[in-house]
Write an enzyme that holds these catalytic residues in place. Structure first.
Site, PDB file in Angstrom:
ATOM      1  N   ASP A  13       1.274  -7.133   3.883  1.00  8.68           N
ATOM      2  CA  ASP A  13       1.645  -5.961   3.315  1.00  8.68           C
ATOM      3  C   ASP A  13       1.524  -4.664   4.213  1.00  8.68           C
ATOM      4  OD1 ASP A  13       1.901  -7.577   1.355  1.00  8.68           O
ATOM      5  OD2 ASP A  13       0.531  -6.505   0.063  1.00  8.68           O
ATOM      6  N   ASP A  51       4.641  -6.706  -0.632  1.00 12.46           N
ATOM      7  CA  ASP A  51       4.312  -6.371  -1.873  1.00 12.46           C
ATOM      8  C   ASP A  51       5.593  -5.960  -2.557  1.00 12.46           C
ATOM      9  OD1 ASP A  51       2.209  -6.507  -3.797  1.00 12.46           O
ATOM     10  OD2 ASP A  51       2.099  -4.423  -3.915  1.00 12.46           O
ATOM     11  N   HIS A  53       7.574  -5.057  -5.998  1.00  7.20           N
ATOM     12  CA  HIS A  53       7.408  -4.893  -7.526  1.00  7.20           C
ATOM     13  C   HIS A  53       8.705  -4.467  -8.168  1.00  7.20           C
ATOM     14  CE1 HIS A  53       3.251  -5.895  -7.003  1.00  7.20           C
ATOM     15  NE2 HIS A  53       2.742  -4.728  -6.527  1.00  7.20           N
ATOM     16  N   HIS A  57       6.630  -2.897 -13.597  1.00  4.32           N
ATOM     17  CA  HIS A  57       5.645  -3.841 -13.050  1.00  4.32           C
ATOM     18  C   HIS A  57       4.504  -3.512 -13.938  1.00  4.32           C
ATOM     19  CE1 HIS A  57       2.855  -6.033 -10.521  1.00  4.32           C
ATOM     20  NE2 HIS A  57       3.802  -7.137 -10.909  1.00  4.32           N
ATOM     21  N   HIS A  86       4.043   1.758  -6.840  1.00  5.36           N
ATOM     22  CA  HIS A  86       4.083   1.358  -5.314  1.00  5.36           C
ATOM     23  C   HIS A  86       4.984   0.093  -4.954  1.00  5.36           C
ATOM     24  CE1 HIS A  86       0.886  -1.412  -6.778  1.00  5.36           C
ATOM     25  NE2 HIS A  86       1.361  -2.274  -5.690  1.00  5.36           N
ATOM     26  N   LYS A 111       6.157 -10.871  -2.813  1.00  2.00           N
ATOM     27  CA  LYS A 111       5.461 -11.317  -3.930  1.00  2.00           C
ATOM     28  C   LYS A 111       4.877 -10.084  -4.839  1.00  2.00           C
ATOM     29  CE  LYS A 111       1.289 -10.010  -1.080  1.00  2.00           C
ATOM     30  NZ  LYS A 111       1.080  -8.541  -2.017  1.00  2.00           N
ATOM     31  N   CYS A 156      -5.097  -7.475  -1.172  1.00  4.18           N
ATOM     32  CA  CYS A 156      -4.077  -8.616  -0.631  1.00  4.18           C
ATOM     33  C   CYS A 156      -4.681  -9.565   0.345  1.00  4.18           C
ATOM     34  CB  CYS A 156      -2.746  -8.109  -0.467  1.00  4.18           C
ATOM     35  SG  CYS A 156      -1.996  -7.673  -2.090  1.00  4.18           S
TER      36      CYS A 156
HETATM   37  C1  VGL Z   1      -2.176  -4.285  -2.737  1.00  5.94           C
HETATM   38  C2  VGL Z   1      -3.093  -3.208  -4.700  1.00  5.94           C
HETATM   39  C3  VGL Z   1      -2.022  -3.309  -5.383  1.00  5.94           C
HETATM   40  C4  VGL Z   1      -2.574  -4.848  -1.192  1.00  5.94           C
HETATM   41  C5  VGL Z   1      -1.090  -4.465  -3.197  1.00  5.94           C
HETATM   42  O1  VGL Z   1      -1.439  -4.960  -0.603  1.00  5.94           O
HETATM   43  O2  VGL Z   1      -3.645  -4.810  -1.160  1.00  5.94           O
HETATM   44  N1  VGL Z   1      -3.322  -3.581  -3.390  1.00  5.94           N
HETATM   45  N2  VGL Z   1      -0.942  -4.066  -4.538  1.00  5.94           N
HETATM   46 ZN    ZN Z   2       0.956  -4.249  -5.831  1.00  3.71          ZN
END
Ligand code: VGL
Ligand code: ZN
Length: 208
Positions: A13, A51, A53, A57, A86, A111, A156
């Site tokens: 990510d 990430d 979404h 979401h 996000h 994901k 993550c």
């Molecule tokens: C993440 C919070 C929400 C991450 C992703 O990449 O760590 N954290 N979505």
């Molecule tokens: Zn996320």
């Protein structure tokens, strides 16, 4: 550690929304880009995660009227931290960080696509049932050891590292190529859980 044919660098990510100035900024998140690029040069196998979404979401606080970001809510699969909107599919914020080398990766996995289920982990969604297919893809490539870097350490990266252990991989996290969010002590807790699960911690300088 000298990376070989059974080793894969898993870059978690490293996306615009997780950088300072982004929608869900990780403090010093931009500091991982240089080290991650340097690490990629040392590995024959590289995979990147995103990430990714949908707008509706379940992890977005603004989809829960009356709730605020960083609060936890009870969902059918367990507690879920609510986040600022996000990494919306196709948005600029969901793109890879500027300067991140994306040319060497043989696999890009997205994901968090199910509107009803979050997925911090690159392997298993938050319902702990739905698999992304990454473990199988890595096994088919003969990968046995994973080296993780990217964002965020306590979400993550940690969830991916723990699930990778459960899937039978030898797992290492590069200390100086990750950064955390740290909500209510989550960073220390994540390192403790990883250590207890047999996840190794390594510095970038020890790889090569
Ligand atoms: C993440 C919070 C929400 C991450 C992703 O990449 O760590 N954290 N979505
Ligand atoms: Zn996320």
């Amino acid at each position: 550690m000298t990376p070989g044919g059974a080793d894969l660098l898993l870059v978690i990510d490293v996306q615009v929304d997780f950088l300072p100035g982004g929608a869900l900024p990780v403090p010093e998140g931009d500091a991982v880009v240089g080290p991650v690029n340097a690490l990629q040069q040392q590995f024959r196998h590289v995979a990147l995660t995103q990430d990714w979404h949908p707008a509706d979401h379940v992890s977005f606080a603004d989809n829960h009227p009356g709730r605020a970001s960083f609060e936890s809510v009870a969902l059918p699969y367990g507690p879920q931290v609510l986040w600022p909107r996000h990494c919306v599919q196709g948005s600029k914020g969901a793109g890879f960080a500027p300067g991140l080398d994306t040319d060497r990766a043989g696999l890009v996995i997205r994901k968090g696509l199910d509107p009803r289920v979050d997925s911090y982990s690159a392997f298993l969604e938050a319902d702990r049932t739905t698999r992304t297919g990454l473990a199988g893809a890595l096994r088919e490539r003969g990968i046995t050891r994973l080296v993780l870097c990217g964002l965020a350490t306590d979400f993550c990266v940690a969830w991916s590292a723990l699930d990778a252990r459960d899937a039978g991989f030898d797992v290492w996290v590069v200390d100086d190529a990750v950064r955390g969010i740290d909500v209510d002590g989550s960073l220390a807790q994540a390192w403790a859980r990883m250590r207890a699960a047999g996840v190794h911690r390594i510095a970038a300088a020890e790889i090569g």
